[in-house]
Structure formats: C-alpha cells, structure tokens
Design a protein around this motif. Structure first.
Motif, PDB file in Angstrom:
ATOM      1  N   ASP A 151      70.385  30.367 -51.568  1.00 42.85           N
ATOM      2  CA  ASP A 151      70.750  31.217 -50.432  1.00 42.85           C
ATOM      3  C   ASP A 151      69.571  31.920 -49.778  1.00 42.85           C
ATOM      4  OD1 ASP A 151      73.418  30.597 -50.670  1.00 42.85           O
ATOM      5  OD2 ASP A 151      73.866  32.303 -51.958  1.00 42.85           O
ATOM      6  N   SER A 152      68.362  31.495 -50.062  1.00 47.60           N
ATOM      7  CA  SER A 152      67.204  32.157 -49.454  1.00 47.60           C
ATOM      8  C   SER A 152      66.312  31.115 -48.780  1.00 47.60           C
ATOM      9  CB  SER A 152      66.421  32.952 -50.500  1.00 47.60           C
ATOM     10  OG  SER A 152      65.937  32.091 -51.503  1.00 47.60           O
ATOM     11  N   ALA A 153      65.539  31.596 -47.805  1.00 46.47           N
ATOM     12  CA  ALA A 153      64.627  30.702 -47.094  1.00 46.47           C
ATOM     13  C   ALA A 153      63.524  31.506 -46.429  1.00 46.47           C
ATOM     14  CB  ALA A 153      65.386  29.895 -46.037  1.00 46.47           C
ATOM     15  N   LEU A 154      62.402  30.845 -46.207  1.00 42.66           N
ATOM     16  CA  LEU A 154      61.281  31.398 -45.462  1.00 42.66           C
ATOM     17  C   LEU A 154      60.970  30.406 -44.353  1.00 42.66           C
ATOM     18  CD1 LEU A 154      59.039  33.534 -45.147  1.00 42.66           C
ATOM     19  CD2 LEU A 154      57.659  32.160 -46.721  1.00 42.66           C
ATOM     20  N   LEU A 155      61.097  30.858 -43.088  1.00 47.27           N
ATOM     21  CA  LEU A 155      60.915  29.981 -41.937  1.00 47.27           C
ATOM     22  C   LEU A 155      59.865  30.548 -40.998  1.00 47.27           C
ATOM     23  CD1 LEU A 155      64.605  30.393 -41.590  1.00 47.27           C
ATOM     24  CD2 LEU A 155      63.807  28.068 -41.671  1.00 47.27           C
ATOM     25  N   LEU A 156      59.174  29.662 -40.306  1.00 48.31           N
ATOM     26  CA  LEU A 156      58.289  30.054 -39.213  1.00 48.31           C
ATOM     27  C   LEU A 156      58.823  29.406 -37.946  1.00 48.31           C
ATOM     28  CD1 LEU A 156      54.711  29.695 -40.711  1.00 48.31           C
ATOM     29  CD2 LEU A 156      56.000  31.777 -40.290  1.00 48.31           C
ATOM     30  N   ILE A 157      58.853  30.179 -36.873  1.00 48.85           N
ATOM     31  CA  ILE A 157      59.381  29.693 -35.599  1.00 48.85           C
ATOM     32  C   ILE A 157      58.359  29.975 -34.503  1.00 48.85           C
ATOM     33  CG2 ILE A 157      61.203  29.985 -33.873  1.00 48.85           C
ATOM     34  CD1 ILE A 157      63.017  30.872 -36.256  1.00 48.85           C
ATOM     35  N   ALA A 158      58.101  28.951 -33.676  1.00 46.14           N
ATOM     36  CA  ALA A 158      57.265  29.117 -32.483  1.00 46.14           C
ATOM     37  C   ALA A 158      58.175  28.940 -31.274  1.00 46.14           C
ATOM     38  CB  ALA A 158      56.134  28.095 -32.464  1.00 46.14           C
ATOM     39  N   ILE A 159      58.216  29.969 -30.424  1.00 45.58           N
ATOM     40  CA  ILE A 159      59.072  29.947 -29.238  1.00 45.58           C
ATOM     41  C   ILE A 159      58.213  30.320 -28.030  1.00 45.58           C
ATOM     42  CG2 ILE A 159      59.864  32.302 -29.744  1.00 45.58           C
ATOM     43  CD1 ILE A 159      62.561  31.563 -28.473  1.00 45.58           C
ATOM     44  N   LYS A 160      58.232  29.470 -27.020  1.00 43.09           N
ATOM     45  CA  LYS A 160      57.430  29.714 -25.817  1.00 43.09           C
ATOM     46  C   LYS A 160      58.122  30.736 -24.919  1.00 43.09           C
ATOM     47  CE  LYS A 160      54.707  27.042 -24.092  1.00 43.09           C
ATOM     48  NZ  LYS A 160      53.295  27.352 -24.011  1.00 43.09           N
ATOM     49  N   LYS A 161      57.331  31.317 -24.026  1.00 48.35           N
ATOM     50  CA  LYS A 161      57.881  32.252 -23.046  1.00 48.35           C
ATOM     51  C   LYS A 161      59.012  31.566 -22.274  1.00 48.35           C
ATOM     52  CE  LYS A 161      56.786  35.137 -19.138  1.00 48.35           C
ATOM     53  NZ  LYS A 161      55.825  35.570 -18.144  1.00 48.35           N
ATOM     54  N   ASP A 162      60.111  32.282 -22.123  1.00 44.64           N
ATOM     55  CA  ASP A 162      61.313  31.854 -21.405  1.00 44.64           C
ATOM     56  C   ASP A 162      62.143  30.792 -22.127  1.00 44.64           C
ATOM     57  OD1 ASP A 162      60.815  33.658 -19.337  1.00 44.64           O
ATOM     58  OD2 ASP A 162      59.577  32.215 -18.254  1.00 44.64           O
ATOM     59  N   GLN A 163      61.765  30.412 -23.351  1.00 47.86           N
ATOM     60  CA  GLN A 163      62.635  29.532 -24.130  1.00 47.86           C
ATOM     61  C   GLN A 163      63.720  30.361 -24.803  1.00 47.86           C
ATOM     62  OE1 GLN A 163      59.998  27.385 -26.813  1.00 47.86           O
ATOM     63  NE2 GLN A 163      60.002  25.599 -25.465  1.00 47.86           N
ATOM     64  N   LEU A 164      64.860  29.754 -25.013  1.00 47.24           N
ATOM     65  CA  LEU A 164      65.999  30.420 -25.645  1.00 47.24           C
ATOM     66  C   LEU A 164      66.438  29.631 -26.867  1.00 47.24           C
ATOM     67  CD1 LEU A 164      68.248  32.643 -25.492  1.00 47.24           C
ATOM     68  CD2 LEU A 164      69.589  30.938 -24.236  1.00 47.24           C
ATOM     69  N   MET A 165      66.493  30.303 -28.001  1.00 48.30           N
ATOM     70  CA  MET A 165      67.120  29.725 -29.183  1.00 48.30           C
ATOM     71  C   MET A 165      68.595  30.086 -29.068  1.00 48.30           C
ATOM     72  SD  MET A 165      66.460  30.465 -33.233  1.00 48.30           S
ATOM     73  CE  MET A 165      64.824  29.777 -33.206  1.00 48.30           C
ATOM     74  N   PRO A 166      69.471  29.095 -28.870  1.00 52.02           N
ATOM     75  CA  PRO A 166      70.874  29.394 -28.584  1.00 52.02           C
ATOM     76  C   PRO A 166      71.581  30.141 -29.711  1.00 52.02           C
ATOM     77  CG  PRO A 166      70.440  27.009 -28.523  1.00 52.02           C
ATOM     78  CD  PRO A 166      69.183  27.688 -28.928  1.00 52.02           C
ATOM     79  N   ASP A 167      72.775  30.625 -29.400  1.00 56.64           N
ATOM     80  CA  ASP A 167      73.580  31.361 -30.380  1.00 56.64           C
ATOM     81  C   ASP A 167      73.680  30.587 -31.696  1.00 56.64           C
ATOM     82  OD1 ASP A 167      74.134  33.576 -28.841  1.00 56.64           O
ATOM     83  OD2 ASP A 167      76.052  32.831 -28.122  1.00 56.64           O
ATOM     84  N   HIS A 168      73.500  31.321 -32.760  1.00 53.03           N
ATOM     85  CA  HIS A 168      73.623  30.770 -34.106  1.00 53.03           C
ATOM     86  C   HIS A 168      73.867  31.931 -35.072  1.00 53.03           C
ATOM     87  CE1 HIS A 168      69.386  31.900 -33.659  1.00 53.03           C
ATOM     88  NE2 HIS A 168      69.347  32.036 -34.976  1.00 53.03           N
ATOM     89  N   ILE A 169      74.097  31.615 -36.334  1.00 47.34           N
ATOM     90  CA  ILE A 169      74.246  32.657 -37.356  1.00 47.34           C
ATOM     91  C   ILE A 169      73.321  32.325 -38.526  1.00 47.34           C
ATOM     92  CG2 ILE A 169      76.640  33.252 -36.766  1.00 47.34           C
ATOM     93  CD1 ILE A 169      77.448  31.613 -39.274  1.00 47.34           C
ATOM     94  N   SER A 170      72.995  33.342 -39.278  1.00 43.45           N
ATOM     95  CA  SER A 170      72.277  33.166 -40.533  1.00 43.45           C
ATOM     96  C   SER A 170      73.306  33.306 -41.646  1.00 43.45           C
ATOM     97  CB  SER A 170      71.195  34.237 -40.684  1.00 43.45           C
ATOM     98  OG  SER A 170      70.622  34.173 -41.977  1.00 43.45           O
ATOM     99  N   PRO A 171      73.299  32.411 -42.628  1.00 41.09           N
ATOM    100  CA  PRO A 171      74.282  32.507 -43.706  1.00 41.09           C
ATOM    101  C   PRO A 171      74.038  33.688 -44.651  1.00 41.09           C
ATOM    102  CG  PRO A 171      72.741  30.736 -44.134  1.00 41.09           C
ATOM    103  CD  PRO A 171      72.434  31.258 -42.770  1.00 41.09           C
ATOM    104  N   THR A 172      72.866  34.303 -44.535  1.00 41.41           N
ATOM    105  CA  THR A 172      72.525  35.455 -45.373  1.00 41.41           C
ATOM    106  C   THR A 172      71.898  36.533 -44.486  1.00 41.41           C
ATOM    107  OG1 THR A 172      70.277  34.683 -45.809  1.00 41.41           O
ATOM    108  CG2 THR A 172      71.986  33.955 -47.346  1.00 41.41           C
ATOM    109  N   ASP A 173      71.729  37.732 -45.029  1.00 42.38           N
ATOM    110  CA  ASP A 173      70.959  38.746 -44.314  1.00 42.38           C
ATOM    111  C   ASP A 173      69.566  38.169 -44.048  1.00 42.38           C
ATOM    112  OD1 ASP A 173      73.101  40.480 -44.573  1.00 42.38           O
ATOM    113  OD2 ASP A 173      72.173  41.694 -46.133  1.00 42.38           O
ATOM    114  N   ALA A 174      68.968  38.583 -42.940  1.00 40.77           N
ATOM    115  CA  ALA A 174      67.665  38.032 -42.584  1.00 40.77           C
ATOM    116  C   ALA A 174      66.785  39.110 -41.966  1.00 40.77           C
ATOM    117  CB  ALA A 174      67.830  36.869 -41.615  1.00 40.77           C
ATOM    118  N   PHE A 175      65.487  38.921 -42.128  1.00 39.07           N
ATOM    119  CA  PHE A 175      64.489  39.791 -41.529  1.00 39.07           C
ATOM    120  C   PHE A 175      63.595  38.934 -40.642  1.00 39.07           C
ATOM    121  CE2 PHE A 175      65.916  41.785 -45.333  1.00 39.07           C
ATOM    122  CZ  PHE A 175      66.046  43.116 -44.981  1.00 39.07           C
TER     123      PHE A 175
END
Length: 102
Positions: free
Chosen positions: A30-54
C-alpha cells in the motif's frame, strides 16, 4: 532505483511535451514513491490515491484541485491529501513533484 545508490532527484524524471511523465521509484503493497514531471499548462486529470499521500514540489509550481478547493503548491512546499479523495494537478510552471503514498 536501486538500493544503496544516490541520485539527483530532479534528474530521475524528464519532461515530455505531449504528456505528463510519472516514474515509480518504489512500490510495495500500500505504499509507493513516485516522481512526476508536468509541464506548464498540462493537466493530470481527476484521479484518486488509494492511500494518504504527500506531494512535495521539487521545482516549479502546481495547482492541486479538489472538488471544493484549489491549492497552489510551490517549490519546496509539501501538501497532504486523504486516501480516495478525487483530485487533479495542473502545472502552473514546468514542475517536478515527488509523491509519497503511505
């Protein structure tokens, strides 16, 4: 990422022009460590995290959007979300984010 290695966080994930780039560094039950690169004006659409997240912004600025509120999160700031809370992320600048799910 291998154990007993060190890396510059900002170099572990690159920007993509056409989409958001997400890299899983570690995933266990139930745990994970992720890195995300998002450009200006990009949108990561609606989603949920299965656990609390920081969400920690390594560089740039993003807007974290929930059903009722929008939150601007800048470089070197951390933001917490509850498990199963629908949300999306908008790139206000080219940004790199570390997500810790616990």
């Amino acid at each position: 990422m291998e154990y007993h290695t060190k890396e510059k966080i900002e170099k572990l994930v690159d920007y993509k022009e056409e989409s958001i780039n997400a890299k899983v560094l570690l995933k266990k039950e139930d745990s994970a460590l992720l890195l995300i690169a998002i450009k200006k004006d990009q949108l990561m659409p609606d989603h949920i995290s299965p656990t609390d997240a920081f969400l920690y912004v390594i560089e740039g600025e993003v807007e974290f959007r929930t059903k009722n509120n929008n939150y601007e999160v800048d470089k070197n700031e951390i933001f917490a979300i509850k498990a199963n809370e629908p949300h999306c992320v908008f790139g206000k600048q080219d940004s790199k984010i570390m997500v810790v799910r616990i």
